[in-house]
Write a protein that holds these residues in place. Structure first.
Motif, short mmCIF file in Angstrom:
data_model
loop_
_atom_site.label_atom_id
_atom_site.label_comp_id
_atom_site.label_asym_id
_atom_site.label_seq_id
_atom_site.Cartn_x
_atom_site.Cartn_y
_atom_site.Cartn_z
N PHE A 287 -11.60 -2.41 -2.38
CA PHE A 287 -11.00 -3.35 -3.11
C PHE A 287 -9.73 -2.76 -3.90
O PHE A 287 -8.74 -2.99 -4.14
CB PHE A 287 -11.76 -4.26 -3.92
CG PHE A 287 -12.19 -5.40 -3.35
CD1 PHE A 287 -11.60 -6.50 -2.68
CD2 PHE A 287 -13.83 -5.39 -3.50
CE1 PHE A 287 -12.26 -7.49 -2.08
CE2 PHE A 287 -14.37 -6.32 -2.71
CZ PHE A 287 -13.56 -7.53 -2.02
N SER A 288 -9.80 -1.25 -4.02
CA SER A 288 -8.89 -0.62 -4.71
C SER A 288 -7.54 -0.24 -4.03
O SER A 288 -6.59 -0.02 -4.33
CB SER A 288 -9.33 0.63 -5.29
OG SER A 288 -9.60 1.73 -4.23
N PHE A 289 -7.81 -0.39 -2.49
CA PHE A 289 -6.63 -0.29 -1.76
C PHE A 289 -5.49 -1.39 -1.85
O PHE A 289 -5.94 -2.46 -1.55
CB PHE A 289 -7.14 -0.06 -0.38
CG PHE A 289 -7.92 0.93 -0.07
CD1 PHE A 289 -7.89 2.12 -0.69
CD2 PHE A 289 -8.93 0.89 1.05
CE1 PHE A 289 -9.02 3.19 -0.46
CE2 PHE A 289 -9.99 1.93 1.16
CZ PHE A 289 -9.84 3.04 0.56
N SER A 290 -4.21 -1.26 -2.31
CA SER A 290 -3.40 -2.36 -2.40
C SER A 290 -2.70 -2.29 -1.17
O SER A 290 -1.94 -3.66 -0.88
CB SER A 290 -2.21 -1.79 -3.33
OG SER A 290 -1.83 -0.54 -3.16
N GLU A 291 -2.70 -1.56 -0.38
CA GLU A 291 -1.94 -1.48 1.08
C GLU A 291 -2.81 -1.18 2.14
O GLU A 291 -3.83 -0.15 2.03
CB GLU A 291 -0.53 -1.29 1.00
CG GLU A 291 -0.65 0.36 1.16
CD GLU A 291 1.02 0.78 0.85
OE1 GLU A 291 1.74 0.26 1.05
OE2 GLU A 291 1.07 2.02 0.45
N THR A 292 -2.66 -1.90 3.35
CA THR A 292 -3.34 -1.07 4.55
C THR A 292 -2.66 0.25 5.26
O THR A 292 -1.37 0.00 5.23
CB THR A 292 -3.36 -2.25 5.66
OG1 THR A 292 -4.17 -3.28 5.14
CG2 THR A 292 -4.13 -1.53 7.13
N GLN B 239 -8.36 -3.33 2.36
CA GLN B 239 -9.31 -4.24 1.85
C GLN B 239 -10.37 -4.75 2.51
O GLN B 239 -10.03 -5.09 3.82
CB GLN B 239 -8.54 -5.36 1.17
CG GLN B 239 -7.24 -4.72 0.17
CD GLN B 239 -7.22 -5.65 -1.41
OE1 GLN B 239 -8.24 -6.78 -1.39
NE2 GLN B 239 -6.94 -5.22 -2.41
N PRO B 240 -11.59 -5.24 1.79
CA PRO B 240 -12.81 -5.55 2.69
C PRO B 240 -12.36 -7.04 3.26
O PRO B 240 -11.74 -7.69 2.74
CB PRO B 240 -13.70 -5.78 1.66
CG PRO B 240 -13.37 -4.89 0.57
CD PRO B 240 -12.00 -4.88 0.61
N ASN B 241 -12.90 -7.14 4.46
CA ASN B 241 -12.70 -8.65 5.13
C ASN B 241 -14.04 -8.79 5.94
O ASN B 241 -14.45 -8.09 7.00
CB ASN B 241 -11.60 -8.64 6.16
CG ASN B 241 -11.25 -9.67 6.81
OD1 ASN B 241 -12.30 -10.48 7.30
ND2 ASN B 241 -10.17 -10.11 7.19
N ILE B 242 -14.92 -9.59 5.53
CA ILE B 242 -16.12 -9.73 5.87
C ILE B 242 -15.99 -10.34 7.40
O ILE B 242 -16.84 -9.95 8.36
CB ILE B 242 -17.11 -10.83 5.13
CG1 ILE B 242 -17.39 -9.88 3.95
CG2 ILE B 242 -18.35 -11.12 6.03
CD1 ILE B 242 -18.34 -10.64 2.88
N ALA B 243 -15.23 -11.28 7.71
CA ALA B 243 -15.27 -11.92 9.08
C ALA B 243 -14.72 -10.54 10.09
O ALA B 243 -15.28 -10.53 11.26
CB ALA B 243 -14.09 -12.91 9.16
#
Length: 134
Positions: free
Chosen positions: A61-66, A76-80
């Motif tokens: 969650f600390s990443f502001s950009e990919t 950032q995490p994405n469960i899907a």
């Protein structure tokens, strides 16, 4: 003590031995993702990379950009997205339980769809140093 011994493995590892130990712990899938990139996540990435395990994504969650660095995607995490073909390693001791609960709610199964780095690291240390379980 687990963290201390894990760090010692990183500093002076017999890579062949480490690879053999890790491949006996993790399923032989080719691609893994890590959730958490604090001290535990960095140690997880370093241990698995040293053992020849491919890490393709690091979620935090600390990443502001990919971004992509050295062939690894940081985002950032994405469960899907996590429910796809890659195996997830939860590598944050502070949020391990809450993340595991969230993954379970989303029909992901521990030791099939995701793993806890605390368990993996304990197994690596125990098997690398030949420590018997109590």
């Amino acid at each position: 003590i687990r963290r201390y011994l894990s760090i010692r493995i990183l500093r002076a590892a017999d890579e062949t031995r480490l690879k053999r130990v890790v491949l006996n712990i993790l399923p032989r899938k080719q691609q893994y993702a890590i959730w958490g990139f604090g001290d535990d996540g960095k140690r997880c990435k370093d241990l698995l990379s040293l053992a020849g395990i491919d890490i393709i994504v690091v979620y935090d969650f600390s990443f502001s950009e990919t971004k992509r660095k050295d062939g690894i995607l940081y985002k950032q995490p994405n469960i899907a997205e996590m429910k796809n073909k890659i195996s997830l390693i939860v590598s944050t001791s502070a949020y391990e339980d809450s993340i595991a609960m969230e993954l379970n709610k989303n029909e992901m199964i521990k030791t099939m769809d995701y793993f806890l780095f605390s368990d993996i690291e304990s197994d690596i240390v125990r098997k690398y140093y030949g420590i018997q379980e109590e």
